[in-house]
Design a protein around this motif. Structure first.
Motif, PDB file in Angstrom:
ATOM      1  N   ARG A  22     -10.935  -6.235  12.376  1.00  0.00           N
ATOM      2  CA  ARG A  22     -11.907  -6.270  11.284  1.00  0.00           C
ATOM      3  C   ARG A  22     -13.302  -6.450  11.896  1.00  0.00           C
ATOM      4  N   PHE A  23     -14.065  -5.363  11.924  1.00  0.00           N
ATOM      5  CA  PHE A  23     -15.406  -5.400  12.508  1.00  0.00           C
ATOM      6  C   PHE A  23     -16.372  -6.140  11.578  1.00  0.00           C
ATOM      7  N   ALA A  24     -17.498  -6.592  12.135  1.00  0.00           N
ATOM      8  CA  ALA A  24     -18.540  -7.194  11.310  1.00  0.00           C
ATOM      9  C   ALA A  24     -18.931  -6.211  10.215  1.00  0.00           C
ATOM     10  N   GLY A  25     -19.048  -6.706   9.018  1.00  0.00           N
ATOM     11  CA  GLY A  25     -19.261  -5.863   7.842  1.00  0.00           C
ATOM     12  C   GLY A  25     -18.030  -5.817   6.977  1.00  0.00           C
ATOM     13  N   ASP A  26     -16.868  -6.027   7.574  1.00  0.00           N
ATOM     14  CA  ASP A  26     -15.616  -6.104   6.828  1.00  0.00           C
ATOM     15  C   ASP A  26     -15.555  -7.445   6.103  1.00  0.00           C
ATOM     16  N   ILE A  27     -15.010  -7.458   4.900  1.00  0.00           N
ATOM     17  CA  ILE A  27     -14.925  -8.685   4.121  1.00  0.00           C
ATOM     18  C   ILE A  27     -14.101  -9.750   4.835  1.00  0.00           C
ATOM     19  N   GLY A  28     -13.151  -9.304   5.688  1.00  0.00           N
ATOM     20  CA  GLY A  28     -12.287 -10.237   6.390  1.00  0.00           C
ATOM     21  C   GLY A  28     -12.844 -10.749   7.703  1.00  0.00           C
ATOM     22  N   ASN A  29     -14.085 -10.426   8.003  1.00  0.00           N
ATOM     23  CA  ASN A  29     -14.760 -10.956   9.188  1.00  0.00           C
ATOM     24  C   ASN A  29     -15.801 -11.961   8.697  1.00  0.00           C
ATOM     25  N   ALA A  30     -15.627 -13.216   9.033  1.00  0.00           N
ATOM     26  CA  ALA A  30     -16.505 -14.263   8.509  1.00  0.00           C
ATOM     27  C   ALA A  30     -17.953 -14.088   8.944  1.00  0.00           C
ATOM     28  N   GLU A  31     -18.190 -13.329  10.044  1.00  0.00           N
ATOM     29  CA  GLU A  31     -19.564 -13.087  10.482  1.00  0.00           C
ATOM     30  C   GLU A  31     -20.315 -12.160   9.531  1.00  0.00           C
ATOM     31  N   THR A  32     -19.617 -11.542   8.610  1.00  0.00           N
ATOM     32  CA  THR A  32     -20.259 -10.671   7.618  1.00  0.00           C
ATOM     33  C   THR A  32     -21.155 -11.470   6.677  1.00  0.00           C
ATOM     34  N   ALA A 100     -13.461 -11.681  -9.022  1.00  0.00           N
ATOM     35  CA  ALA A 100     -13.948 -10.311  -8.807  1.00  0.00           C
ATOM     36  C   ALA A 100     -13.051  -9.685  -7.748  1.00  0.00           C
ATOM     37  N   THR A 101     -12.015  -8.979  -8.184  1.00  0.00           N
ATOM     38  CA  THR A 101     -10.978  -8.525  -7.269  1.00  0.00           C
ATOM     39  C   THR A 101     -11.398  -7.372  -6.374  1.00  0.00           C
ATOM     40  N   SER A 102     -12.255  -6.478  -6.874  1.00  0.00           N
ATOM     41  CA  SER A 102     -12.404  -5.171  -6.226  1.00  0.00           C
ATOM     42  C   SER A 102     -13.816  -4.635  -6.334  1.00  0.00           C
ATOM     43  N   ALA A 103     -14.230  -3.921  -5.287  1.00  0.00           N
ATOM     44  CA  ALA A 103     -15.528  -3.235  -5.320  1.00  0.00           C
ATOM     45  C   ALA A 103     -15.602  -2.224  -6.448  1.00  0.00           C
ATOM     46  N   LEU A 104     -14.456  -1.776  -6.949  1.00  0.00           N
ATOM     47  CA  LEU A 104     -14.439  -0.820  -8.057  1.00  0.00           C
ATOM     48  C   LEU A 104     -15.046  -1.389  -9.328  1.00  0.00           C
ATOM     49  N   LEU A 105     -15.130  -2.709  -9.435  1.00  0.00           N
ATOM     50  CA  LEU A 105     -15.777  -3.329 -10.594  1.00  0.00           C
ATOM     51  C   LEU A 105     -17.222  -2.869 -10.754  1.00  0.00           C
ATOM     52  N   GLN A 106     -17.845  -2.439  -9.661  1.00  0.00           N
ATOM     53  CA  GLN A 106     -19.236  -1.993  -9.723  1.00  0.00           C
ATOM     54  C   GLN A 106     -19.387  -0.594 -10.318  1.00  0.00           C
ATOM     55  N   GLY A 107     -18.276   0.125 -10.428  1.00  0.00           N
ATOM     56  CA  GLY A 107     -18.337   1.511 -10.856  1.00  0.00           C
ATOM     57  C   GLY A 107     -19.082   1.763 -12.150  1.00  0.00           C
ATOM     58  N   ILE A 188     -22.802  13.955  -6.616  1.00  0.00           N
ATOM     59  CA  ILE A 188     -22.458  12.566  -6.319  1.00  0.00           C
ATOM     60  C   ILE A 188     -23.750  11.800  -6.059  1.00  0.00           C
ATOM     61  N   GLY A 189     -24.075  10.895  -6.967  1.00  0.00           N
ATOM     62  CA  GLY A 189     -25.319  10.141  -6.849  1.00  0.00           C
ATOM     63  C   GLY A 189     -25.154   8.798  -6.184  1.00  0.00           C
ATOM     64  N   ALA A 190     -23.908   8.339  -6.021  1.00  0.00           N
ATOM     65  CA  ALA A 190     -23.633   7.059  -5.357  1.00  0.00           C
ATOM     66  C   ALA A 190     -22.166   7.032  -4.958  1.00  0.00           C
ATOM     67  N   ILE A 191     -21.902   6.361  -3.865  1.00  0.00           N
ATOM     68  CA  ILE A 191     -20.530   6.196  -3.380  1.00  0.00           C
ATOM     69  C   ILE A 191     -20.084   4.762  -3.640  1.00  0.00           C
ATOM     70  N   ILE A 192     -18.882   4.621  -4.174  1.00  0.00           N
ATOM     71  CA  ILE A 192     -18.240   3.318  -4.304  1.00  0.00           C
ATOM     72  C   ILE A 192     -17.085   3.282  -3.309  1.00  0.00           C
ATOM     73  N   CYS A 193     -17.074   2.320  -2.415  1.00  0.00           N
ATOM     74  CA  CYS A 193     -15.997   2.197  -1.426  1.00  0.00           C
ATOM     75  C   CYS A 193     -14.931   1.261  -1.980  1.00  0.00           C
ATOM     76  N   LEU A 219     -20.607  -6.240  -3.704  1.00  0.00           N
ATOM     77  CA  LEU A 219     -19.957  -6.965  -4.804  1.00  0.00           C
ATOM     78  C   LEU A 219     -20.025  -8.469  -4.575  1.00  0.00           C
ATOM     79  N   VAL A 220     -19.647  -8.917  -3.382  1.00  0.00           N
ATOM     80  CA  VAL A 220     -19.568 -10.353  -3.134  1.00  0.00           C
ATOM     81  C   VAL A 220     -20.950 -10.992  -3.092  1.00  0.00           C
ATOM     82  N   HIS A 221     -21.955 -10.281  -2.584  1.00  0.00           N
ATOM     83  CA  HIS A 221     -23.320 -10.819  -2.634  1.00  0.00           C
ATOM     84  C   HIS A 221     -23.769 -10.998  -4.087  1.00  0.00           C
ATOM     85  N   TRP A 222     -23.505 -10.011  -4.924  1.00  0.00           N
ATOM     86  CA  TRP A 222     -23.830 -10.127  -6.359  1.00  0.00           C
ATOM     87  C   TRP A 222     -23.084 -11.296  -6.985  1.00  0.00           C
ATOM     88  N   PHE A 223     -21.810 -11.404  -6.692  1.00  0.00           N
ATOM     89  CA  PHE A 223     -20.951 -12.451  -7.238  1.00  0.00           C
ATOM     90  C   PHE A 223     -21.451 -13.832  -6.809  1.00  0.00           C
TER      91      PHE A 223
END
Length: 235
Positions: A22-32, A100-107, A188-193, A219-223
């Protein structure tokens, strides 16, 4: 006031049981994160079954793990797999803190921000598995374009096999190629991962394709901002 074991940790993260890098930027890397988070691994929730949630076998393990995080002291719950959108309503109803389970909530929100004619596109781990019920659970139009990373890719193999040796550049190239196929849908005006493991490559996608990219990190920053609003000096 609720009893807590620890203090100062707002976000609790329910983790799928995986062993890839899990590289930095991944939710499972605490350095994110610029704020403390607390992880809880849900044993038995693996890449082999996390995209097949319709039988609800994993719902109770996720409920138990969420309750443990709440009892220990977190103020909100998120997860390391976007497919858990399928459990959004059940987990939110069960937990005593926001979920907030999923980034899809932002859709739905992102779709309403786009210029006329623009639409969101979803980038996912598994296109065949991300069916209408997963999208409908979080209010995303099932007609939304969805493109997944190929089943034979190193990206998916490394997650399935728990291979931590795949170079960053190899994964980035595969993700950018997949995002290019999504952009081929047009307008496509925006990508949701959907996939939280795509987030280390969000900046590269935004630069390559010139559209906003929303993911588990946004998502998590907003949350977190809602759970712990910034205090400003009084004037």
């Amino acid at each position: 006031m609720a009893r807590k074991t620890y203090y100062g940790v707002t976000i609790g993260i329910l983790m799928v049981e995986t062993y890839f890098r899990r590289f930095a930027g991944d939710i499972g890397n605490a350095e994110t994160w610029p704020f403390p988070v607390q992880y809880k691994v849900v044993r038995g929730a693996t890449p082999a079954n996390i995209t097949q949630l319709q039988d609800n076998v994993l719902l109770e393990p996720f409920k138990r793990a969420a309750q443990e995080l709440i009892d220990e002291g977190v103020d909100g719950i998120t997860t390391t797999c976007g497919f858990l959108a399928y459990y959004q309503q059940q987990l939110a109803a069960f937990c005593s803190v926001p979920v907030a389970t999923s980034a899809l909530l932002q859709g739905p929100m992102v779709a309403r921000t786009l210029p006329r004619g623009g639409r969101i596109g979803i980038l996912t781990y598994d296109e065949a598995a991300l069916t209408a019920p997963y999208l409908e659970a979080v209010g995303v139009d099932p007609a939304t374009p969805v493109v997944g990373v190929p089943a034979g890719s190193e990206f998916r193999r490394s997650i399935r096999d728990g291979d931590a040796a795949v170079p960053y550049d190899v994964l980035e190239a595969e993700v950018l190629a997949t995002a290019g196929r999504l952009m081929d849908h047009g307008n496509i005006g925006a990508i949701i991962c959907e996939c939280t493991n795509l987030t280390p490559f969000s900046a590269a996608m935004a630069e390559r394709f010139g559209v906003p990219v929303f993911d588990s990190v946004s998502l998590v920053h907003w949350f977190h901002q809602g759970l712990r609003p910034r205090q400003f000096p009084r004037r």
